[in-house]
Structures are given as structure tokens and as C-alpha cells.
Design a protein around this motif. Structure first.
Motif, short mmCIF file in Angstrom:
data_model
loop_
_atom_site.label_atom_id
_atom_site.label_comp_id
_atom_site.label_asym_id
_atom_site.label_seq_id
_atom_site.Cartn_x
_atom_site.Cartn_y
_atom_site.Cartn_z
N ASP A 148 0.69 -1.20 -0.07
CA ASP A 148 0.15 0.28 -0.16
C ASP A 148 0.85 1.19 -0.08
OD1 ASP A 148 -2.21 -1.40 0.12
OD2 ASP A 148 -2.85 -1.08 1.97
N ALA A 149 2.15 1.22 0.73
CA ALA A 149 2.85 2.40 0.93
C ALA A 149 3.54 2.52 -0.49
CB ALA A 149 3.94 2.07 2.20
N GLU A 152 1.64 4.35 -2.94
CA GLU A 152 1.50 5.78 -2.74
C GLU A 152 2.78 6.43 -3.49
OE1 GLU A 152 1.99 8.78 0.93
OE2 GLU A 152 0.36 7.01 1.08
N LEU A 153 4.05 5.75 -3.44
CA LEU A 153 5.31 6.31 -3.83
C LEU A 153 5.61 6.13 -5.30
CD1 LEU A 153 7.80 5.54 -0.87
CD2 LEU A 153 6.33 7.73 -1.33
N ARG A 225 11.92 7.61 2.44
CA ARG A 225 10.53 8.02 2.23
C ARG A 225 9.44 6.92 2.61
NH1 ARG A 225 9.56 8.98 -2.93
NH2 ARG A 225 11.45 8.64 -3.70
N LEU A 226 9.56 5.85 2.04
CA LEU A 226 8.91 4.60 2.21
C LEU A 226 8.88 4.45 3.77
CD1 LEU A 226 7.13 2.12 1.11
CD2 LEU A 226 9.40 0.89 1.24
N GLU A 227 9.82 4.43 4.41
CA GLU A 227 9.77 4.24 5.86
C GLU A 227 9.16 5.40 6.77
OE1 GLU A 227 12.79 3.77 9.66
OE2 GLU A 227 13.76 3.65 7.69
N GLU A 228 9.21 6.57 6.07
CA GLU A 228 8.44 7.44 6.63
C GLU A 228 6.98 7.19 6.51
OE1 GLU A 228 9.58 10.95 4.72
OE2 GLU A 228 11.64 11.11 5.73
N VAL A 229 6.28 6.88 5.26
CA VAL A 229 5.06 6.58 5.03
C VAL A 229 4.58 5.45 6.06
CG1 VAL A 229 3.46 5.68 3.50
CG2 VAL A 229 5.15 7.68 2.75
N LEU A 230 5.36 4.48 6.06
CA LEU A 230 5.04 3.29 6.90
C LEU A 230 4.70 3.63 8.26
CD1 LEU A 230 7.09 0.62 4.63
CD2 LEU A 230 4.43 0.66 5.16
N ARG A 232 4.33 6.47 9.72
CA ARG A 232 3.43 7.30 9.83
C ARG A 232 1.78 6.35 10.04
NH1 ARG A 232 3.45 9.99 5.49
NH2 ARG A 232 1.60 9.26 4.29
N ARG A 233 1.85 5.29 9.24
CA ARG A 233 0.58 4.52 9.13
C ARG A 233 0.40 3.41 10.35
NH1 ARG A 233 -0.25 3.04 2.74
NH2 ARG A 233 -0.87 5.16 1.93
#
Length: 252
Positions: A148-149, A152-153, A225-230, A232-233
Motif C-alpha cells: 500500500d505504501a 503511494e510512492l 520516504r517509504l519508511e516515513e510513510v509506513l 506514519r501509518r
């Protein structure tokens, strides 16, 4: 895509989910004392271990194309006949087991119908041939937060939804096309508790399978960036993640 990684790396990535799934899968296949079983695509031995607990080492054989996985499985289960080989050409004689099982591997076979056909060949009349695959098509595999993340990217990334056998219908079709009779299927849910985000995330950094390949392909900036999205979720943890697999079985 590669599975040429150490068994421990795979265990940290998928073993935490595949071990509880393997126990449920063995129940579905009605594995019972006195039987002989073959674990096709055994990996480091999640299902192999369950089979050994129920049948003893002498009643279990296993095969996998990955040399590191074969080595790990042999070390963990010294009484088991573990061989390196492909599902499409199993190194076992005809009708030599009561149960042939493939746990989270059919969708990775070069030719799933041929692979399950080989499983049928090595199974005695009246035995069971079975396979289980996460619900990839429905995005209910353990990797769903990651995919899912990634979407998004990189919205164009295909993920794993298109893998053959990654839906209930697709899995049943493979077993039927391989010549199995009385094919039936069911859903199995697995829930795993993760103590922290880091414990969940770290295994994705070792290049295991399609998910590991996707993370590696992002490069350092993309991974951050992926780690930041994950993060956050999912939060810092602890948290639970549930996944759903399809199990299917038939008669040779």
C-alpha cells in the motif's frame, strides 16, 4: 526476485507468519501419525517442522531450489531427507507419500500446473495434495502495508496482485488443471503481534522475495520516504497484523 538468502533472513521476513499458517495448513490436510509427507518448496522449514512434529523425521521429505534454504532445513531437521530441486521435477519416486504439500510456493513456481502435477505423481492413491498461498489478489497478505505504501510512492508498481494462484479461484484452477480430483478450498487467517516498528520493518531490508526487491529498487532516498510513510501509518508499535491465506486440497 531471489530467495538466495540465509534461512534466518527469510525467517525474520516471512517465517513469523508462515509458521502459524503451516500448522493450520497441516490441520487442513489432515496430517496424522503413520503417514509420510513431502514438503515441496520447503524453504528453511516452516512446514517441514510441523510435519516432523506430527510424523517424525523419518516420515518427512522436503525439497527446495534454494541451496541456502536446503542447508538450513537439513541443519534444523537432521532426520529429514531434504533435497535440492524444483517442484516441476521432483526428485522422488511415484506414489511414495500420503501427503504432498506446498506452503507459500505455488505462485513462485515456473509452471504451477506442472509443479502440482508432480506433487500428484508422488502421492499415493487416496492421499492428499495441497497448497496454500496468501490472498495476494485481495491485498490481504502479510506484506499489504508495504505494498500500500509502495503504491503511494510508485503507483505504477505491479506489487504481487497478479501472481498466478494468488486468489482462491486461481489456486483451485491450478489444482484442477494438474489433474486432482475433489478439489476444495478454504480461508485461513493469521495474526502476528509486532513489538515495534523496527522489528516489523528490518526484515524488508534484506532483499527477500518481491517485497525485498521492491524496497531495494527504491534506493536510499526512496527507502527513507517509504519508511516515513509506513511509520506514519503503523506507528511505533506494538501492533498486530492479520493476513489471510487460501488453502486448497485434492486427491490424486
Amino acid at each position: 526476485m531471489t530467495f538466495d538468502v540465509a534461512g534466518d533472513a527469510y525467517d525474520r521476513f516471512m517465517g513469523r507468519y508462515s509458521r502459524p499458517l503451516a500448522a493450520r495448513f497441516a490441520d487442513w490436510l489432515e496430517v496424522a501419525p503413520g503417514q509420510e509427507a513431502i514438503d515441496v518448496g520447503c524453504g528453511p522449514g516452516a512446514l517441514t517442522g510441523v510435519l516432523v512434529e506430527r510424523l517424525g523425521g523419518g516420515g518427512v521429505r522436503a525439497v527446495d531450489p534454494s541451496a541456502p534454504f536446503v542447508e538450513t532445513c537439513r541443519e534444523r531437521f537432521p532426520g529429514v531427507d531434504v533435497r535440492q530441486g524444483a517442484a516441476e521435477s521432483l526428485p522422488f519416486e511415484d506414489a511414495t507419500c500420503d501427503v504432498a504439500a506446498a506452503c507459500l510456493v505455488v505462485h513462485f513456481m515456473t509452471d504451477p500446473v506442472a509443479g502440482v502435477g508432480e506433487m500428484r505423481r508422488v502421492t499415493r492413491p487416496g492421499g492428499r495434495v495441497g497448497a496454500t498461498v496468501w490472498d495476494l489478489a485481495g491485498s490481504r497478505a502479510p506484506m499489504w502495508p508495504l505494498w500500500d505504501a509502495v503504491a503511494e510512492l510508485e503507483p505504477q508498481h505491479p506489487g504481487e496482485r497478479g501472481f498466478r494462484g494468488g486468489s482462491r479461484t486461481g489456486l483451485v484452477e491450478i489444482l484442477e488443471a494438474a489433474g486432482l480430483r475433489d478439489v476444495e478450498s478454504a480461508e485461513v487467517e493469521v495474526t502476528v503481534s509486532h513489538p515495534s516498528f523496527e522489528e516489523w520493518w528490518e526484515p524488508y531490508l534484506h532483499g527477500v522475495g518481491p517485497a525485498g526487491d521492491a524496497v531495494a529498487a527504491l534506493g536510499p532516498d526512496g527507502r527513507r520516504r517509504l519508511e516515513e510513510v509506513l511509520r506514519r501509518r503503523l506507528g511505533d508499535g506494538p501492533f498486530d497484523l492479520s493476513a489471510v491465506a487460501y488453502v486448497a486440497r485434492g486427491r490424486p
